[in-house]
Design an enzyme around this catalytic site. Sequence first.
Site, PDB file in Angstrom:
ATOM      1  CG  HIS A 187      -1.766   1.233   1.349  1.00 36.90           C
ATOM      2  ND1 HIS A 187      -1.363   2.348   2.058  1.00 36.90           N
ATOM      3  CD2 HIS A 187      -2.985   1.544   0.831  1.00 36.90           C
ATOM      4  CE1 HIS A 187      -2.285   3.272   1.974  1.00 36.90           C
ATOM      5  NE2 HIS A 187      -3.291   2.810   1.240  1.00 36.90           N
ATOM      6  NE  ARG A 215     -10.517   0.347  -7.686  1.00 39.37           N
ATOM      7  CZ  ARG A 215      -9.308   0.160  -7.154  1.00 39.37           C
ATOM      8  NH1 ARG A 215      -8.466  -0.666  -7.743  1.00 39.37           N
ATOM      9  NH2 ARG A 215      -8.945   0.806  -6.063  1.00 39.37           N
ATOM     10  N   GLY A 223      -5.993  -4.968 -14.197  1.00 43.64           N
ATOM     11  CA  GLY A 223      -5.517  -4.608 -12.858  1.00 43.64           C
ATOM     12  C   GLY A 223      -4.400  -5.561 -12.486  1.00 43.64           C
ATOM     13  CB  THR A 224      -0.982  -5.911 -13.876  1.00 41.38           C
ATOM     14  OG1 THR A 224      -0.649  -4.523 -13.733  1.00 41.38           O
ATOM     15  CG2 THR A 224      -1.403  -6.193 -15.311  1.00 41.38           C
ATOM     16  CG  ASN A 225      -1.111  -3.267  -8.764  1.00 41.86           C
ATOM     17  OD1 ASN A 225      -0.100  -3.297  -9.446  1.00 41.86           O
ATOM     18  ND2 ASN A 225      -1.687  -2.136  -8.384  1.00 41.86           N
ATOM     19  CB  CYS A 255      -5.541   0.876 -14.320  1.00 44.90           C
ATOM     20  SG  CYS A 255      -6.549  -0.449 -13.623  1.00 44.90           S
TER      21      CYS A 255
END
Length: 592
Positions: free
Chosen positions: A154, A329, A482-484, A547
Site C-alpha cells: 500500500h 472504479r 488490474g495487474t497488481n 491500470c
Amino acid sequence: KILEKHFKEVQDVEFTIQRGKVWMLQTRNAKRTGFAAVRIVVDLVNEGLITEKEAMQKRRIPADDLNQLLQPIFDAEAKKAATKSNRQIAKGINAGPGAATGQIVFHASDAEEMYNKDNKVQLILVRKETSPEDLRGMKVAKGILTSFGGASSHAALVSRQMGKVCIVGCGSMVVDYDKGTITAGGQTLKGGDWISIDGFTGEVFAGKVDTKPSEIVQVLVNKTLKPSESETYGRYAQLMGWVDKYRKLKVRANSEQDEAHLADAFGCEGVGLCRTEHMFFSKIQEFREMIVSESLEQREKALAKLLPFQRADFTTLFKVLGSRPVTIRLLDPPLHEFLSEHHLHDDAGLADRLAKAVGISKETVLRRVDELKESNPMLGFRGCRLGIVYAEITAMQARAIFEAAADLKKQGIDVHPEVMVPLVGYKSELDHQAKIIRDTADKVFAEKGVKVDYQVGTMIEVPRAALTAGEIAQTAEFFSFGTNDLTQTTLGMSRDDYGSFIPLYRENDIIGDDPFQKIDQTGVGRLMKIACEDGRATRAKLKLGICGEHGGDPDSVKFCHKIGLAYVSCSPYRVPVARLAAAQAAIEEARA
C-alpha cells in the site's frame, strides 16, 4: 571531439602523460545520470550528430531515468558527508524515487495536526506498514518509510501515485509505536527527530541531509519557475515533443481529484483509474455510518450524506480532464479497511458516535466490526461482491458520476466517464452491476434533460476473468488490466508479504524480475494475451488498457504495446516515463 563525432556519443576517455607525451589508453561511452542523459541526447540531436529516433533509444536514455528529473534529490556533497560520518542507519526497498528529509511522525492524525498548524513543516511518516487510513498523513508528509511491505505494498503504490519519496520493507528498522521510537543501525530515534530517506537507493540517514527541488516540477506543477529560466526543462520539453511524435500507445494517469492537476501537468491523455474509495476518507464518519447500518433504510440514509461529496469530487476531476476519458472504479477494498478493531482502539469514542449517528446500540456497532473480520481479505468480501450485496452503494456512486457529468455537459464540457466494475470473475457479476449503472444513468439523464456519452467495463484482475474474457466482453465495453491483483491471484503470492523471500528468489535466479514491478510476461502476460484475443473476438472495438502499477514500468509498457493495448495508466509522476517507453516501443517495432 573526433571521438565523439565518430561514436556519436559522449566519451569517457582514459589517458596518461609520460615524459611530456599524452598516451590515449581507451575510450568508451560515458556513464550518466538521468539529468545528463537528457542533456546529452538533446544536444547531440541539436548538433546534428544523431536523429530524434536515435536519441530515444533505450541504451542512450533508459525511460526510468526520467524519474530523476521529476524528484527532489539530495545535494551530492551533503549526502557524501552524511555517509562519511556513518549516519546511514538502514536500507530498504526503494519504492518511491526522490530525496526527503523531515521530522519523524508515527501517526497520520499527528501528521495532519502538525501540518495544519504549520503547512511548511517537513515530516517523514514512519509506520510498520500503511493502510488507507494513513492517506491523510501520507499526503502531508515529505516521505514515507515502512519496516514491512514490498514494492507493491500500500505504501509503495500510494506514494508513487502521490509522487512521494518512499522506502518500504526496511526490515532492520524496529518501529515501536508505544515508545514512539525507531531503532536501526545501533541508534534509537524518537518522534520529532530528523531523518532523511533516499528513494533512489533505499538508504535511510539519521538527521538532516539537504535536498534540491526538481526544476521540471517547479515549471509544470508549482509554476514557480518560468520555462525560459530552466535549461533542464527546455531540454526535457524538447525530448518529450519527440516522444509524443513517435509513440502510438496512449498514456493515462491513475488519479483522483486531488492529483488531477499533476496528471494534467505531466501530459496524461485521460484517467485510467480513479479509486473512489480514496474519496471516502475525507468523509470517513459518514462512510462508517453506512458500514454499521443494519437495514437498507439506514444504509441509504448514510449514502445520501455521501452523494454530494462524491459528486463534487467527480466534478473537480472531470473539469480538469475536460474531454479526455476518465475511468472510475467503483468501491473495491474490503469494508474492514474503513472500520476495524484497530480503529476502535485508536479512537475510544468512535463506537459511541457511530451508534448515536445511526440510531443503533454500541453493541450492534461492535458486533458489526467483528463481522467484518476476514482471514484473507484480498480474496474476500470486496470489489463487485460489495456492489452485489449492497446494490445501493453502486447506485449511489453511479448517480454521483452521472449527475456530475450531466451538470458539466450543460456547461459545455463534453466529459466521457467510463464506469469500471472491479474484481469481476463471472459475466453474471458484471451483468448485475451494469444494469444498476445503466438504469441509474437513464434516471439521471431524464432528470437533467441531457445525455452523456459513457461506457461500462471491468477490471481483469482474476484469472477466471481473463480465461472467460470472450463471455465478459458481451457486456463490457472496455477491459482494464488490474495487474497488481492479477499478479497476486495468478502467482498465489501476496504483494504485502513477499518481501520475506523474494530477495533470495532473485539472488538464486529462481525468478528474474520482481513480478510486482515488471509484468510476468510468461504467466500473467499469457493471461493478458488470452483476454485481449478472446475479448476482441467478441467485441472488435473493445478498448483495452492497463491500470496496475506496471503501467509505469518501461518493460511492461513495451509489452502492453506489443499485445495491442490502447493505453497504459500509471501514477502521475510516472506518466513521462511511460510516454518515453511507449515511444521506444514504437521505434523498436518499426525497426524490427
